[in-house]
Each structure stands twice: as C-alpha cells, then as structure tokens.
Scaffold this motif. Sequence first.
Motif, PDB file in Angstrom:
ATOM      1  N   ARG A  75       0.704  -1.177  -0.145  1.00 50.44           N
ATOM      2  CA  ARG A  75      -0.042   0.090  -0.027  1.00 50.44           C
ATOM      3  C   ARG A  75       0.898   1.272  -0.002  1.00 50.44           C
ATOM      4  NH1 ARG A  75      -5.323   1.582   3.100  1.00 50.44           N
ATOM      5  NH2 ARG A  75      -5.370   3.550   2.569  1.00 50.44           N
ATOM      6  N   ARG A 104       6.920  -6.975  -5.978  1.00 50.95           N
ATOM      7  CA  ARG A 104       5.804  -7.279  -6.831  1.00 50.95           C
ATOM      8  C   ARG A 104       5.026  -5.701  -6.895  1.00 50.95           C
ATOM      9  NH1 ARG A 104       3.130 -11.386  -8.301  1.00 50.95           N
ATOM     10  NH2 ARG A 104       4.290 -13.520  -8.307  1.00 50.95           N
ATOM     11  N   THR A 120      -1.095  -8.499  -2.173  1.00 55.73           N
ATOM     12  CA  THR A 120      -1.170  -9.391  -1.197  1.00 55.73           C
ATOM     13  C   THR A 120      -1.515 -10.681  -1.429  1.00 55.73           C
ATOM     14  OG1 THR A 120      -1.713  -7.411   0.245  1.00 55.73           O
ATOM     15  CG2 THR A 120      -1.847  -9.630   1.182  1.00 55.73           C
ATOM     16  N   ASP A 125       7.093  -3.650  -9.232  1.00 60.70           N
ATOM     17  CA  ASP A 125       6.690  -4.195 -10.636  1.00 60.70           C
ATOM     18  C   ASP A 125       5.129  -3.623 -11.209  1.00 60.70           C
ATOM     19  OD1 ASP A 125       8.943  -5.680 -10.767  1.00 60.70           O
ATOM     20  OD2 ASP A 125       8.056  -7.557 -10.240  1.00 60.70           O
ATOM     21  N   ARG A 126       4.336  -3.492 -10.259  1.00 62.64           N
ATOM     22  CA  ARG A 126       2.922  -3.190 -10.648  1.00 62.64           C
ATOM     23  C   ARG A 126       2.901  -1.462 -10.762  1.00 62.64           C
ATOM     24  NH1 ARG A 126      -2.449  -4.647  -9.308  1.00 62.64           N
ATOM     25  NH2 ARG A 126      -1.434  -6.702  -9.815  1.00 62.64           N
ATOM     26  N   GLU A 182      -4.048  -5.218  -2.178  1.00 62.50           N
ATOM     27  CA  GLU A 182      -4.735  -5.946  -1.824  1.00 62.50           C
ATOM     28  C   GLU A 182      -4.339  -7.341  -2.861  1.00 62.50           C
ATOM     29  OE1 GLU A 182      -8.202  -4.868   1.239  1.00 62.50           O
ATOM     30  OE2 GLU A 182      -8.877  -5.093  -0.864  1.00 62.50           O
ATOM     31  N   GLU A 183      -4.668  -6.912  -4.125  1.00 67.27           N
ATOM     32  CA  GLU A 183      -4.058  -7.887  -5.139  1.00 67.27           C
ATOM     33  C   GLU A 183      -2.871  -8.378  -4.923  1.00 67.27           C
ATOM     34  OE1 GLU A 183      -4.831  -6.443  -8.952  1.00 67.27           O
ATOM     35  OE2 GLU A 183      -7.008  -5.712  -8.501  1.00 67.27           O
ATOM     36  N   ARG A 243       5.654  -0.039 -11.916  1.00 65.71           N
ATOM     37  CA  ARG A 243       6.207   0.518 -13.290  1.00 65.71           C
ATOM     38  C   ARG A 243       5.329   0.102 -14.475  1.00 65.71           C
ATOM     39  NH1 ARG A 243      11.867  -1.924 -11.047  1.00 65.71           N
ATOM     40  NH2 ARG A 243      12.532  -0.028 -10.167  1.00 65.71           N
ATOM     41  N   SER A 244       4.237  -0.866 -14.037  1.00 65.86           N
ATOM     42  CA  SER A 244       3.381  -1.521 -15.397  1.00 65.86           C
ATOM     43  C   SER A 244       2.368  -0.578 -15.721  1.00 65.86           C
ATOM     44  CB  SER A 244       2.835  -2.761 -14.838  1.00 65.86           C
ATOM     45  OG  SER A 244       1.919  -2.770 -13.882  1.00 65.86           O
ATOM     46  N   THR A 245       1.938   0.474 -14.752  1.00 64.45           N
ATOM     47  CA  THR A 245       1.011   1.264 -14.897  1.00 64.45           C
ATOM     48  C   THR A 245       1.377   2.419 -16.158  1.00 64.45           C
ATOM     49  OG1 THR A 245       1.497   2.501 -12.996  1.00 64.45           O
ATOM     50  CG2 THR A 245      -0.171   1.232 -12.778  1.00 64.45           C
ATOM     51  N   ARG A 264       7.306  -5.775  -1.752  1.00 61.92           N
ATOM     52  CA  ARG A 264       7.938  -4.557  -2.255  1.00 61.92           C
ATOM     53  C   ARG A 264       8.212  -4.972  -3.734  1.00 61.92           C
ATOM     54  NH1 ARG A 264      13.949  -2.789  -3.101  1.00 61.92           N
ATOM     55  NH2 ARG A 264      13.533  -0.749  -3.596  1.00 61.92           N
TER      56      ARG A 264
END
Lengths: 266, 199
Positions: B48, B93, B61, B96-97, B58-59, B99-101, B91
């Motif tokens: 978060r 994951r 997690t 990664d998320r 939460e995803e 950077r993917s946005t 951290r």
Amino acid sequence: MKHDRTTQEISGLASMAALGALEHDEWSAFKAHLDEGCEVCRREFEAFQEVTGEIGLVAPAIPARPKVRDQVLESIRLTPQDHRVVRIDHFIRRSSPAAGSRVARWGAIAAMLILTFAAVLLFVQSQRELRRLQTQTFELQKQLERQREVLRALASPDHITIKLTGQGPASEARAQIVWDRQAGRWVMEAHNLPQLSHQQTFQLWFVTKDAKVSAGTFMADGSGSGFLATGVPKELTDIAAAAVSIEPAGGAPQPSGAICLLGATS
Amino acid sequence: MAASLSTKDSLAHEPDLAALIRRVAAGEETALAELYDRTSSLVHAVARRVLMDQSAAEEITIDVYTQVWRQAANYDESRGSVVSWLSTLARSRAIDRLRSTATHRQRSEALNEVIELVDPNHSPEELSSLSERRRIVQRAMSEITEEQREAIEVAFFQGLTHSEVANKLGQPLGTIKTRIRTGMLRLRELLAPLEEGTG
C-alpha cells in the motif's frame, strides 16, 4: 577479479545493489561480478538484502480487508507447489518373547529375532515403496492440477496462445502460454529448459512497447519442464511479447540475465 | 544500539515463522493461513505504501502469499528472516505493478505525511508478532539522519535508482549516493540484533 576482504567501497556498492538503487548498467556489472563467484561481495549483498527487507517495517501496519484472506486461501488451492516434502512417520512395534522352557525360550527368542529382523526388512521395504508411490502420486496430482489450469484457460471463450522459442544457450527450450483474456491469466508450460544453479531462477516477463514487467519466477524440474500460472495486471493493455530470462534466485526487478525464451503475442 | 536480552527474547517468536514456512512447504494450508494472520499487515502495508491504492495492494497481497505457497520449499532461513523475505516479495511485486501502470499515479502525499493508523480490530496475534520487530526497525530509522532516511525510503518505497532519487529530491547525485550508502551501513549495525535474534 574476486575480492579477499570487505572494503567500504564493496559495502557501499552492495548496499545500493540490495536496495535496488543502482543504475541498470551498474547493476549488470555488479551481478556479473557476483556470477564470477566473488563470495565476499555475495555475502555483503545478502547481508544488505536482509537489511533492505526490514525497511518494509517502517510502513505502519495496515490490515487488508477480511475478504483478502479468503481469496488467498482460494488462490493457493488452485496453485500447485514447486516442491513438497513428503513426511512419513516411522513406527516399529516391539514384541516380547513367549514364556516356556529355557531351550524353548531361547528358541523362541531366536525365532522372534529372525521374525523381527524379517519384519523390519519388510517394513523398511514397504516404507520405501510407500514413499515412492506417494511421490509418484504427488507428481501426478501436480501434473493433473497443471493440466486443469491449462484446460480452464483453453476453455475460455477469449483466449490466445503464445508460442515461445528457445534463445541463445537455451535454443532447445520451448514453451506455450495460454492467455485467458477474460480471466486475465497466463498459464505457461515450458520444456527442455537448461538446469540452473540454486542461486538462479527462471523469470517470466510481460513485454510491452515501453516496459518489461515481471510475471513471476519458476524453477524447472529434473526433466527440464517448468510451469507458471499468473494473473495479468489490468493496466497492461498492450502486451506485445512474453520472455523468460535467467535471474538471481528470488527474481530481479528488470531482466538482467540471458533471455532463454521469447514469443510474440500475435 | 546494542542488542538487549529483552529484545532477543521478544523476537523469540521468529523461528516459529520459519517453522510455519516449512509446514507450508509440506502443503499445509492451515500453516499458510496462520502465516497470513501473523504477517499480512506487513505485506499489505508495504504494497500500500508503494502503490498508494488499497485494492491494488490487496491484489499484491494475494499474489505474495500465492508465491509463498508455491515457493516455500525454496526458502532458506540461513539466508534471511521470513519477515525480510515477505517484505522483499511485497516490495518487488508492488514496484513491478507501479512500473506497469501507463502513467504513474501522482503521489501527491509526501511520504512523511502518510499517516496510517493501525486498525483497532486487527488480530492481536499479528500485532504482537510483528510489533516488537517494527519498533526496533523504526527506532533504527530514527537514529540515522533525516536526509539519509528520506533518500533510503524514497529508493525503497518508490523503487528509484540513486540518480532518480537525486532528481526527485533536487540534490546532487554524489550527495544522494553518500546518504544512501552511509545510511544503509548504519542501519546494518543498528539492525544486527534482529539477525542475531532470529538466526
């Protein structure tokens, strides 16, 4: 050049590498140095990885909503484990000899010893067989679960297949990803993968025009086969290719090792 | 900060987490549930703090505990604590998320201003499990300089390289490198009791 002792320069570099603060070329050079087998630098790097992990505790505790726990438990029921330790509890029953005459008693003891020895032998053999069958059963269950994952993806009305071909030193490797676009899920099966050391892992990447995003890590089994099922981030709307690279154990934030599998989405 | 006996005693629960991971590796779903109960506030909090988004956190997690389930057999307790492993997974994951946005969400909240309160309904077991360790880490972070802490936290929670940190904080690159390096070296000294206490 391998180092024989730690210096401030090594500690500084290792600390920034562990924090992920090195630039891409600096990280590549440091990783190549670790791959050369410099134990001094590897120990420093691992020590700072531990420190880096602890920094997460700076964030105040925030619980996820209760439904997340249920979703986690549901997710693991659908997820095969890389390895499983099969534990068997050994149990040997003791017997006492029957009463009788001295000769008869000694005869009974001898017979009992022979019988006990034979029983123990039989028991050990049966345990070995049981262990072999349990391992075999587990492997079959794992394969079944994987095939179910693949079938679920193939049954989706909106799925495509991505063929990945071997690259460079892994030219014999091949893989297939079934992309269930409705569920936002990739299911990958790979074969003929090279064997890696314990300090390495395979890492799958979503490749877009602008970025390479980790899809997760996996290991190959003894026959060189690997499997990974993973969710596709909703934000990735322009995935152009899939790639698998060889990375340090635990994975890397960006591809830094050799690409061993590559395939376009169309 | 010297390691005190009380600190080590209070961390005595840590080997239990390693034992839980071994049970998870053996396929015990109840062990994974217990691990989740004891550590999910950390995993979720890290995700978060990186993403500034509850649903996305939460995803992450869910992804982290699924990865733990899959790879528990590969966990080597001699190479690091369970807490550090989980924090690192969360951290990585989350970054990664992030950077993917397509466009990184504007993080209008300065990190220092992100004040989250612990949920009073949260599992007492989990709170007691991590609170002592959290206190030690927070105390260690308060013992390095404000500038060092800021540079390290920006690098950690935003996944930035030292040149990106320098750019973000408007400081010369050499200054940022020095702050991160000296801060991390000091943290290593200050957090040594955790390694001693947990093996």
